[in-house]
Scaffold this active site. Structure first.
Site, PDB file in Angstrom:
ATOM      1  CG  ASP A 117     -10.240   0.961  -0.825  1.00 12.00           C
ATOM      2  OD1 ASP A 117      -9.570   1.876  -0.649  1.00 12.00           O
ATOM      3  OD2 ASP A 117      -9.771  -0.280  -1.018  1.00 12.00           O
ATOM      4  CG  ASP A 142      -1.533   7.974   4.768  1.00 12.68           C
ATOM      5  OD1 ASP A 142      -2.017   8.787   5.965  1.00 12.68           O
ATOM      6  OD2 ASP A 142      -1.516   6.739   5.164  1.00 12.68           O
ATOM      7  CG  PHE A 152      -8.046   3.871   8.377  1.00 12.31           C
ATOM      8  CD1 PHE A 152      -6.353   3.685   6.619  1.00 12.31           C
ATOM      9  CD2 PHE A 152      -8.666   2.970   6.504  1.00 12.31           C
ATOM     10  CE1 PHE A 152      -6.579   3.165   5.193  1.00 12.31           C
ATOM     11  CE2 PHE A 152      -9.238   1.664   5.783  1.00 12.31           C
ATOM     12  CZ  PHE A 152      -7.891   2.347   5.036  1.00 12.31           C
ATOM     13  CB  VAL A 153     -11.182   8.515   7.779  1.00 10.89           C
ATOM     14  CG1 VAL A 153     -11.198   8.999   8.247  1.00 10.89           C
ATOM     15  CG2 VAL A 153      -9.736   8.927   6.512  1.00 10.89           C
ATOM     16  CE  LYS A 182      -5.332   9.519   7.443  1.00 15.33           C
ATOM     17  NZ  LYS A 182      -5.716   8.038   7.133  1.00 15.33           N
ATOM     18  CD  GLU A 199      -5.059  10.427  -4.309  1.00 15.31           C
ATOM     19  OE1 GLU A 199      -6.063   9.811  -4.470  1.00 15.31           O
ATOM     20  OE2 GLU A 199      -3.472   9.264  -4.701  1.00 15.31           O
ATOM     21  NE  ARG A 227     -13.230   1.152  -3.893  1.00 19.34           N
ATOM     22  CZ  ARG A 227     -11.761   1.575  -4.159  1.00 19.34           C
ATOM     23  NH1 ARG A 227     -11.812   3.285  -3.800  1.00 19.34           N
ATOM     24  NH2 ARG A 227     -11.000   0.844  -3.945  1.00 19.34           N
ATOM     25  CE  LYS A 264     -10.311  -0.510  -7.947  1.00 22.28           C
ATOM     26  NZ  LYS A 264     -11.390  -1.764  -7.561  1.00 22.28           N
ATOM     27  N   GLY A 265      -9.676   5.450  -5.375  1.00 20.88           N
ATOM     28  CA  GLY A 265     -10.703   6.317  -4.625  1.00 20.88           C
ATOM     29  C   GLY A 265     -11.295   7.826  -4.773  1.00 20.88           C
TER      30      GLY A 265
HETATM   31  P1  IMP Z   1      -0.305   7.117   0.565  1.00 20.53           P
HETATM   32  O1  IMP Z   1       0.845   6.445  -0.753  1.00 20.53           O
HETATM   33  O2  IMP Z   1       0.366   6.773   1.582  1.00 20.53           O
HETATM   34  O3  IMP Z   1      -0.333   8.934  -0.134  1.00 20.53           O
HETATM   35  O4  IMP Z   1      -1.648   6.847   0.253  1.00 20.53           O
HETATM   36  C1  IMP Z   1      -1.956   6.847  -1.214  1.00 20.53           C
HETATM   37  C2  IMP Z   1      -3.170   5.691  -0.855  1.00 20.53           C
HETATM   38  O5  IMP Z   1      -3.501   5.181   0.102  1.00 20.53           O
HETATM   39  C3  IMP Z   1      -4.706   6.467  -1.234  1.00 20.53           C
HETATM   40  O6  IMP Z   1      -4.366   6.993  -2.465  1.00 20.53           O
HETATM   41  C4  IMP Z   1      -5.578   6.203   0.060  1.00 20.53           C
HETATM   42  O7  IMP Z   1      -5.858   5.890  -1.685  1.00 20.53           O
HETATM   43  C5  IMP Z   1      -4.432   5.113   0.300  1.00 20.53           C
HETATM   44  N1  IMP Z   1      -5.279   5.758   2.163  1.00 20.53           N
HETATM   45  C6  IMP Z   1      -4.454   6.204   2.861  1.00 20.53           C
HETATM   46  N2  IMP Z   1      -5.172   6.417   3.991  1.00 20.53           N
HETATM   47  C7  IMP Z   1      -6.542   6.195   3.532  1.00 20.53           C
HETATM   48  C8  IMP Z   1      -7.785   6.401   4.192  1.00 20.53           C
HETATM   49  O8  IMP Z   1      -8.154   6.590   6.096  1.00 20.53           O
HETATM   50  N3  IMP Z   1      -8.830   5.430   3.988  1.00 20.53           N
HETATM   51  C9  IMP Z   1      -8.310   4.550   3.094  1.00 20.53           C
HETATM   52  N4  IMP Z   1      -7.281   4.709   2.171  1.00 20.53           N
HETATM   53  C10 IMP Z   1      -6.416   5.575   2.443  1.00 20.53           C
HETATM   54 MG    MG Z   2      -6.214   6.482  -3.844  1.00 20.13          MG
END
Ligand code: IMP
Ligand code: MG
Length: 179
Positions: free
Chosen positions: A158, A102, A151-152, A130, A98, A164, A42-43
């Protein structure tokens, strides 16, 4: 400012400028193509909403949702698709939208899955990056802004489904998610 926010990282004005700049660049790069914008739920909803209004091209909009097992502030590598796109991708140049890259595990999984579906091309735009945290081999074609390893939340992002609707991106106080 919300009491759970330690400091604001990206202001409303900066968020608006990012969407404008990226939307104008995407407009130039995708001119003449058959564009399909896919938001990762949903982000990405706030970013997609603002960005797409600066994409001055005919385009379709669709959504995909993935969930990842893991603790509340870190995704694991185990991803499942909970909502697939509605559209057949054949003939489309796809732009995945996206909120944040992360580890990259989620987007890599989605990218690999969609890569089997005969799209003309698949590009990625992420509001936040990141890079210091990357594990999966994936890179965004368009990045709004790099953020430090904190963490943001806000503007779609969220923590436990809250925050959100903050109009800015802020660093969440550690006391909110640590004992
Ligand atoms: P990844 O698979 O580790 O790249 O992270 C995927 C998802 O984790 C992102 O699309 C976000 O929805 C969530 N996420 C990662 N870091 C953060 C953060 O700092 N704040 C909030 N959501 C995060
Ligand atoms: Mg996401």
């Amino acid at each position: 400012m919300n009491k759970d926010i330690e400091r604001i990282l990206v202001t409303e004005e900066e968020l608006h400028a990012i969407s404008k700049k990226l939307g104008e660049k995407i407009t130039r790069d995708f001119a003449g193509k058959k564009l399909l914008v896919i938001g990762v739920l949903k982000g990405s909803i706030y970013f997609l909403t603002d960005l797409s209004r600066y994409i001055d091209l005919p385009c379709h909009i669709d959504f995909i949702q993935a969930s990842s097992y893991g603790d509340s502030t870190e995704s694991s590598g185990v991803i499942t698709i909970t909502k697939d796109v509605d559209k057949d991708l054949s003939g489309f140049d796809v732009l995945l939208v996206e909120d944040i890259l992360d580890t990259g595990n989620t987007l890599k999984y989605i990218h690999d899955m969609l890569s089997t579906r005969n799209a003309e091309s698949i590009s990625v735009v992420t509001l936040l990056d990141k890079p210091s945290r990357r594990k999966a081999n994936i890179k965004a074609d368009y990045v709004g802004v790099d953020v430090p390893n904190e963490f943001v939340v806000g503007y779609g992002l969220d923590f436990n489904q809250y925050y959100r609707n903050l109009p800015y991106i802020g660093v969440l106080k550690r006391s909110v998610y640590e004992d």
